[in-house]
Motif scaffolding. Structure first.
Motif, PDB file in Angstrom:
ATOM      1  N   ASN A 125      93.077  27.770  23.605  1.00 12.29           N
ATOM      2  CA  ASN A 125      93.899  27.244  24.696  1.00 12.29           C
ATOM      3  C   ASN A 125      95.369  27.516  24.396  1.00 12.29           C
ATOM      4  O   ASN A 125      95.856  27.175  23.317  1.00 12.29           O
ATOM      5  CB  ASN A 125      93.686  25.737  24.859  1.00 12.29           C
ATOM      6  CG  ASN A 125      92.277  25.398  25.299  1.00 12.29           C
ATOM      7  OD1 ASN A 125      91.798  25.887  26.319  1.00 12.29           O
ATOM      8  ND2 ASN A 125      91.599  24.570  24.525  1.00 12.29           N
ATOM      9  N   GLU A 126      96.070  28.114  25.363  1.00 18.04           N
ATOM     10  CA  GLU A 126      97.492  28.405  25.205  1.00 18.04           C
ATOM     11  C   GLU A 126      98.269  27.793  26.365  1.00 18.04           C
ATOM     12  O   GLU A 126      97.883  27.954  27.525  1.00 18.04           O
ATOM     13  CB  GLU A 126      97.723  29.911  25.164  1.00 18.04           C
ATOM     14  CG  GLU A 126      96.973  30.627  24.052  1.00 18.04           C
ATOM     15  CD  GLU A 126      97.027  32.124  24.193  1.00 18.04           C
ATOM     16  OE1 GLU A 126      98.024  32.722  23.733  1.00 18.04           O
ATOM     17  OE2 GLU A 126      96.085  32.689  24.783  1.00 18.04           O
ATOM     18  N   ASP A 127      99.353  27.106  26.050  1.00 17.01           N
ATOM     19  CA  ASP A 127     100.174  26.437  27.065  1.00 17.01           C
ATOM     20  C   ASP A 127     101.643  26.707  26.754  1.00 17.01           C
ATOM     21  O   ASP A 127     102.161  26.252  25.734  1.00 17.01           O
ATOM     22  CB  ASP A 127      99.883  24.934  27.068  1.00 17.01           C
ATOM     23  CG  ASP A 127     100.478  24.226  28.277  1.00 17.01           C
ATOM     24  OD1 ASP A 127     101.566  24.621  28.723  1.00 17.01           O
ATOM     25  OD2 ASP A 127      99.855  23.266  28.763  1.00 17.01           O
ATOM     26  N   ASP A 128     102.319  27.441  27.616  1.00 18.43           N
ATOM     27  CA  ASP A 128     103.725  27.777  27.393  1.00 18.43           C
ATOM     28  C   ASP A 128     104.651  26.579  27.542  1.00 18.43           C
ATOM     29  O   ASP A 128     105.732  26.549  26.952  1.00 18.43           O
ATOM     30  CB  ASP A 128     104.169  28.871  28.374  1.00 18.43           C
ATOM     31  CG  ASP A 128     103.471  30.194  28.114  1.00 18.43           C
ATOM     32  OD1 ASP A 128     103.005  30.401  26.970  1.00 18.43           O
ATOM     33  OD2 ASP A 128     103.379  31.007  29.056  1.00 18.43           O
ATOM     34  N   ASP A 129     104.231  25.597  28.334  1.00 19.70           N
ATOM     35  CA  ASP A 129     105.087  24.445  28.607  1.00 19.70           C
ATOM     36  C   ASP A 129     104.877  23.301  27.621  1.00 19.70           C
ATOM     37  O   ASP A 129     105.818  22.615  27.234  1.00 19.70           O
ATOM     38  CB  ASP A 129     104.845  23.931  30.034  1.00 19.70           C
ATOM     39  CG  ASP A 129     105.229  24.959  31.085  1.00 19.70           C
ATOM     40  OD1 ASP A 129     106.139  25.769  30.801  1.00 19.70           O
ATOM     41  OD2 ASP A 129     104.621  24.956  32.169  1.00 19.70           O
ATOM     42  N   VAL A 130     103.622  23.076  27.230  1.00 17.54           N
ATOM     43  CA  VAL A 130     103.307  21.967  26.326  1.00 17.54           C
ATOM     44  C   VAL A 130     102.647  22.540  25.078  1.00 17.54           C
ATOM     45  O   VAL A 130     101.442  22.796  25.053  1.00 17.54           O
ATOM     46  CB  VAL A 130     102.364  20.938  26.996  1.00 17.54           C
ATOM     47  CG1 VAL A 130     102.162  19.733  26.061  1.00 17.54           C
ATOM     48  CG2 VAL A 130     102.926  20.482  28.336  1.00 17.54           C
ATOM     49  N   ARG A 131     103.432  22.760  24.044  1.00 16.99           N
ATOM     50  CA  ARG A 131     102.942  23.421  22.835  1.00 16.99           C
ATOM     51  C   ARG A 131     101.831  22.645  22.136  1.00 16.99           C
ATOM     52  O   ARG A 131     100.978  23.238  21.473  1.00 16.99           O
ATOM     53  CB  ARG A 131     104.109  23.622  21.855  1.00 16.99           C
ATOM     54  CG  ARG A 131     105.194  24.567  22.374  1.00 16.99           C
ATOM     55  CD  ARG A 131     104.661  25.963  22.541  1.00 16.99           C
ATOM     56  NE  ARG A 131     105.669  26.901  23.019  1.00 16.99           N
ATOM     57  CZ  ARG A 131     105.456  28.181  23.242  1.00 16.99           C
ATOM     58  NH1 ARG A 131     104.264  28.694  23.025  1.00 16.99           N
ATOM     59  NH2 ARG A 131     106.420  28.973  23.679  1.00 16.99           N
ATOM     60  N   THR A 132     101.821  21.317  22.296  1.00 18.62           N
ATOM     61  CA  THR A 132     100.782  20.517  21.636  1.00 18.62           C
ATOM     62  C   THR A 132      99.405  20.764  22.236  1.00 18.62           C
ATOM     63  O   THR A 132      98.393  20.376  21.658  1.00 18.62           O
ATOM     64  CB  THR A 132     101.116  19.018  21.722  1.00 18.62           C
ATOM     65  OG1 THR A 132     101.338  18.658  23.101  1.00 18.62           O
ATOM     66  CG2 THR A 132     102.364  18.694  20.901  1.00 18.62           C
ATOM     67  N   ASN A 133      99.365  21.422  23.393  1.00 21.86           N
ATOM     68  CA  ASN A 133      98.079  21.739  24.018  1.00 21.86           C
ATOM     69  C   ASN A 133      97.476  23.028  23.470  1.00 21.86           C
ATOM     70  O   ASN A 133      96.360  23.397  23.830  1.00 21.86           O
ATOM     71  CB  ASN A 133      98.234  21.872  25.535  1.00 21.86           C
ATOM     72  CG  ASN A 133      98.485  20.539  26.220  1.00 21.86           C
ATOM     73  OD1 ASN A 133      98.160  19.485  25.667  1.00 21.86           O
ATOM     74  ND2 ASN A 133      99.071  20.570  27.410  1.00 21.86           N
ATOM     75  N   ASN A 134      98.214  23.719  22.617  1.00 23.03           N
ATOM     76  CA  ASN A 134      97.706  24.966  22.030  1.00 23.03           C
ATOM     77  C   ASN A 134      96.658  24.651  20.961  1.00 23.03           C
ATOM     78  O   ASN A 134      96.968  24.017  19.949  1.00 23.03           O
ATOM     79  CB  ASN A 134      98.848  25.770  21.411  1.00 23.03           C
ATOM     80  CG  ASN A 134      99.820  26.290  22.458  1.00 23.03           C
ATOM     81  OD1 ASN A 134      99.508  26.335  23.646  1.00 23.03           O
ATOM     82  ND2 ASN A 134     101.007  26.677  22.033  1.00 23.03           N
ATOM     83  N   THR A 135      95.442  25.096  21.193  1.00 23.86           N
ATOM     84  CA  THR A 135      94.350  24.814  20.253  1.00 23.86           C
ATOM     85  C   THR A 135      93.465  26.045  20.091  1.00 23.86           C
ATOM     86  O   THR A 135      93.421  26.914  20.968  1.00 23.86           O
ATOM     87  CB  THR A 135      93.470  23.644  20.736  1.00 23.86           C
ATOM     88  OG1 THR A 135      92.899  23.977  22.022  1.00 23.86           O
ATOM     89  CG2 THR A 135      94.281  22.356  20.850  1.00 23.86           C
ATOM     90  N   ALA A 136      92.763  26.095  18.978  1.00 22.58           N
ATOM     91  CA  ALA A 136      91.805  27.180  18.734  1.00 22.58           C
ATOM     92  C   ALA A 136      90.670  26.636  17.871  1.00 22.58           C
ATOM     93  O   ALA A 136      90.909  26.035  16.834  1.00 22.58           O
ATOM     94  CB  ALA A 136      92.484  28.353  18.038  1.00 22.58           C
ATOM     95  N   VAL A 137      89.452  26.834  18.329  1.00 19.19           N
ATOM     96  CA  VAL A 137      88.272  26.376  17.594  1.00 19.19           C
ATOM     97  C   VAL A 137      87.271  27.529  17.536  1.00 19.19           C
ATOM     98  O   VAL A 137      86.988  28.169  18.551  1.00 19.19           O
ATOM     99  CB  VAL A 137      87.608  25.150  18.260  1.00 19.19           C
ATOM    100  CG1 VAL A 137      86.309  24.802  17.545  1.00 19.19           C
ATOM    101  CG2 VAL A 137      88.556  23.960  18.255  1.00 19.19           C
TER     102      VAL A 137
END
Length: 230
Positions: free
Chosen positions: A79-91
């Motif tokens: 998951n990549e989010d340019d506006d909310v960096r805390t939403n960036n995840t990888a599993v």
């Protein structure tokens, strides 16, 4: 030179979209034949599903691979989010058999692990594992059946708000575009479906702010198994 290169790159794209235009009746009969072919499939050696959903500021990419003959399953979600960096995840996840054991390895909740992965291992049991692979196989068949049902139903129930364009480059290949329009005749969404060897290979859905692409693969080409270091 640059112009020639550009034309060379464009040529495969033009070929991919070309083909004989079909009537709705012809497309329906072709989808029916795909249904019949699907009933005759008993196994796959490999399967891959890769999807990407994009908005103006976010992107979600997921991959699922299963090597049936080599008892290996691999998947990940990013998951990549340019506006909310805390939403960036990888599993990332792996399931495989080694030395008489089934290993389930994941990067989820593994930030404190030295190698960034945690795992669960249990004794391999043939019936349980074969049941797992059979369920995966039936899910692939069911997924294809879903698209075939959806498109045949779309053809049967289409009205003035729907434009269906079907093209074929062979009896087992079909490109079908479904355009849905609003009361003002503006395009609300466009969905494109590609079939090769009677199986769904690509789905593209475009709406106002979202684009989703799903690609399917059923044969091993350059794919190789990569066991995780855990």
């Amino acid at each position: 030179m640059k112009k020639s290169s550009a034309l060379f790159l464009l040529f495969p794209l033009l070929c991919a979209c070309s083909g004989r235009t079909l009537s709705n009746e012809e497309a329906y009969r072709m989808l029916d034949s795909f249904d019949t072919s699907l009933e005759q499939i008993t196994t796959f050696s490999f399967y891959e599903r890769k999807s990407e959903t994009k908005t103006t500021s976010t992107r979600t990419t997921s991959l699922y691979q299963i090597f049936f003959e080599k008892n290996f399953i691999h998947s990940y979600t990013v998951n990549e989010d340019d506006d909310v960096r805390t939403n960036n995840t990888a599993v990332e996840n792996w399931v495989f058999i080694r030395d008489g054991m089934v290993y389930e390895v994941t990067t989820k909740d593994a930030s404190e692990s030295r190698k960034g992965k945690v795992y669960n291992a249990y004794t391999y049991e043939k019936d349980a594992w074969e049941s797992r692979l059979k369920t995966a196989f039936l899910d692939i068949i069911s997924n294809n059946q879903m698209y075939l049902y959806r498109l045949k139903n779309q053809i049967k129930t289409s009205d003035d708000s729907t434009v269906i364009i079907s093209k074929s480059r062979g009896e087992k290949m079909l490109n079908e575009k479904v355009v849905t329009k609003g009361s003002d005749n503006k395009v609300l969404r466009t969905k494109t479906y590609d079939f090769e060897e009677s199986l769904i290979t690509k789905v593209t859905e475009v709406e106002s702010y979202t684009t989703k692409t799903i690609q399917y693969q059923y044969k091993i080409t350059t794919q190789e198994i990569m066991y995780p270091d855990f």
